[in-house]
Write a protein that holds these residues in place. Sequence first.
Motif, PDB file in Angstrom:
ATOM      1  N   ALA A  99       5.396  -5.603  -6.153  1.00 22.04           N
ATOM      2  CA  ALA A  99       5.245  -3.386  -5.960  1.00 22.04           C
ATOM      3  C   ALA A  99       6.320  -3.084  -5.715  1.00 22.04           C
ATOM      4  O   ALA A  99       7.138  -1.454  -6.249  1.00 22.04           O
ATOM      5  CB  ALA A  99       4.431  -3.658  -4.390  1.00 22.04           C
ATOM      6  N   ALA A 130       3.965   1.958  -1.573  1.00 24.95           N
ATOM      7  CA  ALA A 130       4.782   1.953  -2.017  1.00 24.95           C
ATOM      8  C   ALA A 130       4.118   2.795  -3.048  1.00 24.95           C
ATOM      9  O   ALA A 130       5.468   3.513  -3.877  1.00 24.95           O
ATOM     10  CB  ALA A 130       5.178   0.812  -2.810  1.00 24.95           C
ATOM     11  N   ARG A 131       3.163   2.918  -2.898  1.00 19.50           N
ATOM     12  CA  ARG A 131       2.059   4.301  -4.151  1.00 19.50           C
ATOM     13  C   ARG A 131       2.117   5.544  -3.721  1.00 19.50           C
ATOM     14  O   ARG A 131       2.379   6.153  -4.711  1.00 19.50           O
ATOM     15  CB  ARG A 131       0.772   3.240  -4.035  1.00 19.50           C
ATOM     16  N   TYR A 132       2.401   5.823  -2.688  1.00 26.65           N
ATOM     17  CA  TYR A 132       2.811   6.827  -1.515  1.00 26.65           C
ATOM     18  C   TYR A 132       4.691   7.106  -1.955  1.00 26.65           C
ATOM     19  O   TYR A 132       4.677   6.614  -1.638  1.00 26.65           O
ATOM     20  CB  TYR A 132       1.727   6.627  -1.282  1.00 26.65           C
ATOM     21  N   ASN A 133       3.631   8.984  -1.662  1.00 25.63           N
ATOM     22  CA  ASN A 133       4.985   9.579  -1.983  1.00 25.63           C
ATOM     23  C   ASN A 133       4.890  10.261  -0.310  1.00 25.63           C
ATOM     24  O   ASN A 133       6.440  10.164   0.033  1.00 25.63           O
ATOM     25  CB  ASN A 133       5.981  10.935  -2.265  1.00 25.63           C
ATOM     26  N   LYS A 192      10.344   3.837 -10.176  1.00 18.75           N
ATOM     27  CA  LYS A 192      10.812   5.126  -9.663  1.00 18.75           C
ATOM     28  C   LYS A 192      11.901   5.488  -9.696  1.00 18.75           C
ATOM     29  O   LYS A 192      11.796   6.646  -9.995  1.00 18.75           O
ATOM     30  CB  LYS A 192       9.777   4.983  -8.985  1.00 18.75           C
ATOM     31  N   GLN A 198       7.881  -2.173  -9.277  1.00 14.42           N
ATOM     32  CA  GLN A 198       7.693  -2.003 -10.386  1.00 14.42           C
ATOM     33  C   GLN A 198       7.585  -0.115  -9.121  1.00 14.42           C
ATOM     34  O   GLN A 198       7.544   1.537  -9.989  1.00 14.42           O
ATOM     35  CB  GLN A 198       5.280  -1.560 -10.121  1.00 14.42           C
ATOM     36  N   PHE A 199       7.369   0.490  -8.503  1.00 10.58           N
ATOM     37  CA  PHE A 199       7.597   1.495  -7.065  1.00 10.58           C
ATOM     38  C   PHE A 199       8.572   2.149  -6.662  1.00 10.58           C
ATOM     39  O   PHE A 199       8.570   2.927  -6.220  1.00 10.58           O
ATOM     40  CB  PHE A 199       5.928   1.374  -6.387  1.00 10.58           C
ATOM     41  N   LEU A 258       1.102  -1.229  -0.467  1.00 11.76           N
ATOM     42  CA  LEU A 258      -0.263  -0.181   0.135  1.00 11.76           C
ATOM     43  C   LEU A 258       0.977   1.311   0.122  1.00 11.76           C
ATOM     44  O   LEU A 258       0.585   2.350  -0.769  1.00 11.76           O
ATOM     45  CB  LEU A 258      -1.123   0.084   1.174  1.00 11.76           C
ATOM     46  N   PHE A 317      -0.743   8.981   2.065  1.00  5.71           N
ATOM     47  CA  PHE A 317      -1.249   7.376   2.835  1.00  5.71           C
ATOM     48  C   PHE A 317      -1.796   6.979   3.522  1.00  5.71           C
ATOM     49  O   PHE A 317      -2.807   5.835   3.536  1.00  5.71           O
ATOM     50  CB  PHE A 317      -0.164   6.439   2.816  1.00  5.71           C
TER      51      PHE A 317
END
Length: 203
Positions: free
Chosen positions: A191, A105-108, A199, A194-195, A103, A113
């Motif tokens: 994840a 990993a998708r946010y900065n 990134k 990908q993240f 969860l 989050f």
Amino acid sequence: MPEDLRALLLPFGLFMDVSIFGLYFMAATLFLEKGEGVLEALVVTPAPRGLYLASKLCSLTLVAVVASVVLALLFFGAQVNWFYLVAGTALNAWLLTLVGFILAARYNSITDFLVPSLYFMAPSQIPLLWYFGIWSHWLVYLLPTQPAMLLIAAAFRSSQAVPRVAGWEIVYSFVYLLTACLAVTWLALRAYDQFVVRKQGRR
């Protein structure tokens, strides 16, 4: 507190504490390391892609297990099924630590989050309704956190205050929880690629 009340509340506390600790501590650590550039440095090293996740998983799971054992000894004594307690705590920590990573990993930032994480955290605590006898519908058994609740409750079966856990529920708990842990491990590796790898590699 009377012994029966301690026995009733301890599995509830252990289950909830490990759930929140695993998910949010993993997320907080991830955001801290993102901000300090740790992940950016990590992806350019020859370290295996699963090493980062394995190190976090081992350390957080160990902390959860040690804390659970210490609390069980302090508040309930030695009349505990240690195999069920350690297995339930460790597998629950494994599951929710990696869910926290997937969860987060998708946010900065942690503020981005927090709200989305509640959409997972709230349903993950529904097994507590089963534990307190509020809702015992079969749908509870579809939740991947229900097996951990069953194993932790089974660890305290010497107390009459704790709900009974049947033999088939123990088998279901190990099979379902191990399957869920393997599934989130695969998703966490995806994840990470990908993240984190892609990134950070674009920077």
